[in-house]
Design a protein around this motif. Structure first.
Motif, mmCIF file in Angstrom:
data_model
loop_
_atom_site.group_PDB
_atom_site.id
_atom_site.type_symbol
_atom_site.label_atom_id
_atom_site.label_comp_id
_atom_site.label_asym_id
_atom_site.label_seq_id
_atom_site.Cartn_x
_atom_site.Cartn_y
_atom_site.Cartn_z
ATOM 1 N N SER A 63 0.820 -1.209 0.000
ATOM 2 C CA SER A 63 0.000 0.000 0.000
ATOM 3 C C SER A 63 0.856 1.263 0.000
ATOM 4 O O SER A 63 1.571 1.541 0.969
ATOM 5 C CB SER A 63 -0.922 0.009 1.227
ATOM 6 O OG SER A 63 -1.527 1.272 1.393
ATOM 7 N N ALA A 64 0.761 2.043 -1.073
ATOM 8 C CA ALA A 64 1.469 3.323 -1.118
ATOM 9 C C ALA A 64 0.948 4.267 -0.038
ATOM 10 O O ALA A 64 1.707 5.051 0.543
ATOM 11 C CB ALA A 64 1.307 3.957 -2.498
ATOM 12 N N LEU A 67 2.540 3.321 3.295
ATOM 13 C CA LEU A 67 3.958 3.688 3.293
ATOM 14 C C LEU A 67 4.132 5.201 3.412
ATOM 15 O O LEU A 67 5.090 5.674 4.042
ATOM 16 C CB LEU A 67 4.629 3.173 2.023
ATOM 17 C CG LEU A 67 4.778 1.643 1.937
ATOM 18 C CD1 LEU A 67 5.361 1.255 0.585
ATOM 19 C CD2 LEU A 67 5.636 1.096 3.071
ATOM 20 N N THR A 85 11.427 2.908 2.333
ATOM 21 C CA THR A 85 10.209 2.155 2.021
ATOM 22 C C THR A 85 10.296 1.559 0.620
ATOM 23 O O THR A 85 10.906 2.136 -0.284
ATOM 24 C CB THR A 85 8.962 3.044 2.126
ATOM 25 O OG1 THR A 85 9.076 4.137 1.215
ATOM 26 C CG2 THR A 85 8.798 3.583 3.551
ATOM 27 N N GLU A 87 7.536 -0.186 -2.067
ATOM 28 C CA GLU A 87 6.170 -0.585 -2.402
ATOM 29 C C GLU A 87 6.237 -1.844 -3.255
ATOM 30 O O GLU A 87 6.766 -1.819 -4.381
ATOM 31 C CB GLU A 87 5.455 0.538 -3.156
ATOM 32 C CG GLU A 87 4.012 0.219 -3.474
ATOM 33 C CD GLU A 87 3.346 1.311 -4.288
ATOM 34 O OE1 GLU A 87 2.283 1.035 -4.892
ATOM 35 O OE2 GLU A 87 3.870 2.444 -4.333
#
Length: 264
Positions: A63-64, A67, A85, A87
């Motif tokens: 999930s963007a 993040l 992070t 994705e």
């Protein structure tokens, strides 16, 4: 879900500190590279960054949005330079992880492995990303926490017990065998019995209980008796005098279990 996970971390901060303290004892000299699988909004990543101040944490999630929340929290806590992070869908090839910062000294997977389509494959890939001697910590919760007293003043006593019995229909997760088959040596299966009252959790407890019980309510329509549904709705109604949002008699009671396993 993001709000639930963030409240979980805030209310259960003492548990997170205990768990990461255990990892510090087991992982050896301070890990330089940590991988957080299924990081969500970053409760684990932040706790690991606090526990291991020299470590760089790679947080992976599909999930963007989650993040992005993690990045904002990392900046607010002054650790944005140590948390990166990625994705990625962990059911697909781990190309982005392989290209990043491995091999890793410590892998963290909290309440996540049961979401993947093939846990055995995920453990095999994690094994490949861990350095020899490195540690993986896999945590699962038994179910949603309990919060209410036996008699809430709304409906018949024992409402929360009946709610859990009606909605907790999945068998407990068991990862000892899959970890061993992936090549890990399972060193410990550690249960954490969490029992905290409002003086130990802080003011977020009411909001956490509200979010958790509302989530269970969404699954209870067809499995709970009408009287119990009405009582639960009254408790979730913030305008009612017995509302969860107003109560001072809440506590949080739950069990989390962690598998600690090492790559030989």
């Amino acid at each position: 879900m993001a709000r639930l996970l963030e409240l979980d971390a805030e209310v259960l901060a003492s548990y997170l500190a205990e768990l990461t303290g255990l990892l510090a004892q087991r992982v050896g000299p301070g890990p330089a590279r940590v991988l957080d699988l299924g990081s969500g909004p970053g409760a684990g990543s932040l706790a690991l960054a606090r526990q291991f101040p020299a470590a760089r944490v790679t947080a992976v999630d599909i999930s963007a949005h989650l993040l992005h929340r993690l990045q904002k929290q990392a900046a607010a806590h002054g650790v944005a330079d140590r948390i990166s992070t990625v994705e990625a869908n962990l059911d697909e090839p781990w190309t982005k992880i392989t290209e990043n910062k491995g091999p890793f000294d410590l892998i963290w997977a909290a309440s996540f492995i049961h979401h993947v389509s093939d846990p055995a494959r995920t453990f095999t890939r994690a094994f490949e990303q861990l350095r020899p001697g490195g540690l993986i910590a896999v945590t699962e919760m038994d179910f949603f926490p309990r919060f209410l007293p036996e008699d809430t003043g709304a409906g018949e006593p024992g409402l929360e017990d009946r709610l859990h019995q009606a909605t907790n229909t999945q068998p407990p997760h068991q990862w000892t065998g899959p970890l061993a088959r992936a090549g890990f040596v399972v060193e410990e299966l550690r249960p954490f019995e969490i029992r905290l009252d409002s003086t130990q959790t802080g003011p977020a407890l009411n909001a956490y209980a509200q979010v958790c019980l509302a989530k269970l309510r969404s699954h209870a329509t067809d499995v709970l008796e009408a009287d119990d549904l009405a009582a639960l709705d009254a408790l979730l109604d913030e305008t009612q005098p017995q509302s969860i949002a107003r109560r001072s008699d809440l506590s949080v009671r739950t069990t989390r279990t962690t598998w600690l396993a090492r790559r030989p």
